[in-house]
Design a protein around this motif. Structure first.
Motif, PDB file in Angstrom:
ATOM      1  N   TRP A  93       0.824  -1.209   0.000  1.00 35.38           N
ATOM      2  CA  TRP A  93       0.000   0.000   0.000  1.00 35.38           C
ATOM      3  C   TRP A  93       0.852   1.249   0.000  1.00 35.38           C
ATOM      4  N   TYR A  94       2.198   1.099   0.057  1.00 35.89           N
ATOM      5  CA  TYR A  94       2.975   2.335   0.026  1.00 35.89           C
ATOM      6  C   TYR A  94       3.788   2.542  -1.235  1.00 35.89           C
ATOM      7  N   TRP A 129       5.128   8.504   4.279  1.00 37.05           N
ATOM      8  CA  TRP A 129       4.810   8.251   5.688  1.00 37.05           C
ATOM      9  C   TRP A 129       4.365   9.511   6.415  1.00 37.05           C
ATOM     10  N   HIS A 151       8.972   6.798  12.381  1.00 41.22           N
ATOM     11  CA  HIS A 151       9.071   5.481  13.016  1.00 41.22           C
ATOM     12  C   HIS A 151       8.755   4.341  12.048  1.00 41.22           C
ATOM     13  N   HIS A 152       8.349   4.679  10.833  1.00 42.70           N
ATOM     14  CA  HIS A 152       8.170   3.633   9.826  1.00 42.70           C
ATOM     15  C   HIS A 152       9.441   3.407   9.016  1.00 42.70           C
ATOM     16  N   VAL A 182       1.303   8.175  22.790  1.00 38.43           N
ATOM     17  CA  VAL A 182       0.588   7.237  23.642  1.00 38.43           C
ATOM     18  C   VAL A 182      -0.184   7.973  24.733  1.00 38.43           C
ATOM     19  N   GLY A 236      -2.085  -0.867  21.245  1.00 34.19           N
ATOM     20  CA  GLY A 236      -1.256   0.252  21.685  1.00 34.19           C
ATOM     21  C   GLY A 236       0.048  -0.222  22.298  1.00 34.19           C
ATOM     22  N   VAL A 243       3.794   0.623  21.114  1.00 36.45           N
ATOM     23  CA  VAL A 243       4.873   1.222  21.897  1.00 36.45           C
ATOM     24  C   VAL A 243       6.124   0.367  21.797  1.00 36.45           C
ATOM     25  N   ASN A 300      12.543  -1.985  17.565  1.00 31.08           N
ATOM     26  CA  ASN A 300      12.101  -1.821  16.186  1.00 31.08           C
ATOM     27  C   ASN A 300      13.023  -2.571  15.241  1.00 31.08           C
ATOM     28  N   HIS A 327      10.563  -4.589  12.969  1.00 28.95           N
ATOM     29  CA  HIS A 327      10.216  -3.939  11.709  1.00 28.95           C
ATOM     30  C   HIS A 327      10.204  -4.962  10.571  1.00 28.95           C
ATOM     31  N   HIS A 330       0.178  -5.760  15.305  1.00 30.57           N
ATOM     32  CA  HIS A 330      -0.085  -4.480  15.973  1.00 30.57           C
ATOM     33  C   HIS A 330      -1.276  -3.764  15.337  1.00 30.57           C
TER      34      HIS A 330
END
Ligand code: HEM
Ligand SMILES: [Cu+2]
Ligand SMILES: [Cu+2]
Lengths: 164, 557
Positions: free
Chosen positions: B181-182, B291, B344-345, B367, B407, B411, B419, B423, B431
């Protein structure tokens, strides 16, 4: 709601928020602490100033559609492996990762991932990313590409063998 | 099947499709002419305002809602269409999940790219057609009563918005794109076998149209909220759902330009690759633009539902929302904060530690408002004397629980060292499916069940079937997302049509969950068909729309 009750609820809310902030602050602290450790390394774009650390053996990793190739420099010269990588335990290595065009027209983004070593680094066309790690256990581990890179993306994987 | 046989079948199917389209058009024309004549006779210059005056508004599902331009009809249009796309994309989801039964591709052996197409279509349709569509539908449907609209103008803009959005979605379907989707270039510019990729340009046009459509709706709705709100409702008394829609749409309008610009540049790259490929450029530029939109969109997909939870809770607890002010502030805080965390992506893309820590810490800040919101929900239920457990309430409670799990996994993946481990794996998939299944899907269905008598013209839904729908959805998504989360932490890569045998157990657990979810949705369809075939038996009002007289626990049930 009676006044007394109200006070109790206010206290609960304050407690919840305070407790929550403490957990969050602790997480943030841990985040800073771990990333400041010497053996922590994360994908970093290579510029003039951040070169290979002393004593670390560079391995040039190129991703293309659809395989990884590893070029390994040691005292006897250079060696190239495709798909699978063999390294020695307790020796520091620095991966220099980039992406080139393979059978297809373009060089695309890949992502090298060795889950059992906690190492992950993007292969970006026209850019060298580096990451440093020291394997501390022997055995055979998996290497994956975790950024979708086309038709045979799922086959862009191999094994990492760490020997004593 | 021989290719001749295939051609014959295809032509027959196509002919039926065209005959159906013709009938639809014929029906539309005859109804419209009739209405036009009647409107003319009574000196209306436009049929829509005539219909609105004559029939008041039609709050029930009917073909009329596709030609009438009042808010309610527009809302019904968006709602029906988004549900159709939910089922299309859901079917894709179940098929691709089942195809992962063995470590090596079986269902798609030899044409693995079909898996990539299904996954991409699943993601894009679910986000842009289902999540945004259902949110817009509910906003159009509920806001007129919530705001006591002074007037319901600009309906024809909303109507245009709907058709552009729908056409965009159809283009996405037809494009058979497989770029995730990106859309990262240069992969998006590349052709792959089986037609996946040869029409990526159509998917780019499709996204652009969807964005234009939603932008028009966003402007109309923001205008309605600010200017058409009844004078008796000051901002400080505005229902929380209206607040959440307002914040969502502002967030949309603030971040959509990044995607729309990136997509135009990408489209140009199909013809002449200069923007994101070549020596003076980098594909990461596109990723960064994407992003900057890509994180806000995930909040756009849940914020309206957060508002709906605030509206549903009082109906079954007989209690006011615990803290209205902190509710508004928390929803509002999500807006600026979620514009800051896009990095963060991309934390493994070569940012280095400093930027990594910045985005990581910023993600922890997001958060805080999320947690305030959850506390508000818990507080509302906790201070209630009694909670009526009904189907919508079950969806709400399950949604809150799922959001807490989603959530926490969020985090965890936002913490820089972790990550690096999570990732690109199914951890991330787990998530966001916790959040999407619990909030976006669950709360949309909770609202649909509450609106049932109005939407169906006075029918009631079968509680048993709705109960099964809830239970299978909740249990199935828990099993599926848990399988993914655990497997992902051990390094199971996402978006692959085949995998190392060591991950098979997690994949298979997720398949069980996915199939359970799929079966659950059939109960919803059955319920809809059953109740539509029965005679109307209640009033066509519903409790959800009574934003100002609640505090009874009846909740319409
Ligand atoms: C509670 C606060 C949240 C935090 C801290 C958070 C954190 C993150 C992080 C760090 C990632 C990137 C994972 C990676 O690829 O490495 C991510 C991905 C994602 N998050 Fe969240 N998240 C939160 C809430 C949400 C919510 C509410 C949604 C809405 C459904 C959501 C949907 C997504 C999606 C769809 C992705 C994956 C995008 C993709 O790679 O395709 N997140 N989240
Ligand atoms: Cu790859
Ligand atoms: Cu994000």
């Amino acid at each position: 709601m009676s006044d007394d009750n109200h006070k109790k609820k206010m206290k609960a809310e304050a407690l919840w928020i305070a407790g929550f902030l403490v957990v969050l602050a602790f997480t943030a602290g841990l985040n800073f602490y771990i990333t400041s450790q010497k053996d922590f390394s994360i994908a970093t774009k290579m510029t003039g100033s951040n070169s290979i650390p002393n004593g670390s053996i560079p391995i040039v990793v190129t991703g293309y559609q659809w395989a990884w190739s590893y070029t390994y420099y040691n005292s006897t010269g250079k060696q190239t492996f495709v798909d699978n990588l063999n390294i020695t335990v307790n020796q520091s290595y620095t991966l220099v990762v980039t992406s080139i065009a393979g059978a297809q027209q373009f060089a695309v983004i890949h992502d090298l991932y060795i889950p059992q070593m906690g190492i992950q680094i993007y292969a970006v066309p026209g850019q060298n990313n580096t990451i440093t790690f020291t394997p501390d256990k022997t055995g055979t581990f998996v290497i994956e590409c975790v950024e979708y890179c086309g038709y045979e993306h799922y086959l862009m994987r191999g094994y990492l063998t760490v020997v004593a | 099947m021989s290719s001749t046989g295939l051609l014959i079948t295809a032509s027959i199917v196509l002919s039926f499709f065209f005959i159906f389209l013709f009938l639809l058009y014929y029906k539309y024309l005859s109804v419209k002419t009739e209405v036009d004549v009647a409107a003319n006779n009574e000196n209306y210059y436009d049929y829509s305002s005539y219909l609105i005056d004559k029939k008041k508004t039609s709050s029930a599902i009917s073909l009329n809602s596709f030609i009438m331009n009042d808010s309610k009809s527009i809302g019904i249009r968006f709602l029906i269409t988004s549900i159709v796309f939910f089922f299309i994309a859901g079917t894709f989801g179940v098929i691709m999940r089942v195809s992962l039964f063995y470590p090596h591709p079986t269902l798609f052996a030899g044409k693995e790219v079909l898996y990539d197409i299904l996954t991409t279509e699943h993601a894009i349709l679910m986000i842009y057609m289902w999540a945004i569509g259902s949110a817009l539908g509910l906003a159009y449907y509920l806001l007129p009563r919530f705001l006591k609209l002074k007037s319901d103008k600009f309906g024809n803009f909303s109507s245009w918005s709907y058709w552009i959005w729908l056409l965009g979605g159809i283009f996405i379907l037809l494009s058979r794109t497989s770029t995730r989707w990106y859309y990262y270039p240069p992969l998006a510019l590349e052709l792959t076998p089986y037609g996946a990729g040869s029409m990526n340009w159509l998917a780019v046009i499709g996204i652009e149209m969807i964005m234009i459509g939603v932008t028009i709706s966003a402007i109309v709705l923001v205008r309605n909220i600010i200017y058409e709100r009844s004078d008796s409702i000051p901002l400080s008394k505005m229902p929380l759902f209206a607040w959440s829609v307002l914040f969502t749409l502002i967030m949309f309008l603030a971040s959509a330009p990044f995607l729309m610009t990136a997509m135009i540049m990408l489209f140009y790259d199909f013809v002449n690759p200069v923007f994101f490929t070549g020596s003076s450029s980098s594909p990461l530029f596109f990723a960064e633009l994407f992003w900057t939109w890509g994180h806000p969109i995930v909040y756009i997909a849940i914020l309206p539902q957060f508002g709906l939870i605030y509206e549903i809770l009082p109906k079954f607890t007989g209690n006011k929302v615990y803290s209205y002010t902190s509710g508004v502030i928390a929803l509002g805080l999500l807006l600026p904060l979620s514009e800051l965390v896009w990095g963060h992506h991309l934390m493994e893309s070569g940012f280095g530690i400093e930027w990594g820590l910045f985005f990581s810490t910023a993600s922890l800040f997001v958060v805080i408002p999320s947690a305030i919101t959850v506390f508000n929900y818990i507080g509302t239920m906790w201070t209630a004397t009694k909670i009526r457990i009904t189907i919508p309430m079950l969806f709400v409670i399950n949604g809150i629980m799922d959001f807490v799990i989603g959530g926490i996994t969020g985090v965890i993946t936002a913490v820089l060292p972790l990550n690096e481990q999570t990732h690109g794996t199914y951890w991330v998939t787990g998530h966001f499916h916790f959040v999407f299944m619990g909030i976006t899907v669950g709360i949309a269905f909770a609202s649909i069940y509450m609106l049932w008598p109005s939407l169906t013209g006075g029918r009631v839904y079968n509680r048993r079937l709705a109960g099964w729908h809830f239970a299978l959805t909740a249990v199935g998504s828990m099993i599926m997302s848990m399988g993914w989360t655990v497997g992902g932490f051990l390094g199971m890569p996402r978006y692959v049509s085949g995998y190392f045998a060591r991950y098979q157990i997690y994949q298979d657990v997720a398949i069980i969950g996915g199939v359970i979810i799929g079966i659950g949705q059939l109960f919803f369809l059955a319920n809809l068909l059953l109740s539509m075939s029965a005679a109307p038996q209640t009033e066509t009002s519903n409790a959800l729309e009574d934003a100002y007289k609640n505090l009874s626990m009846a909740g319409g049930e």
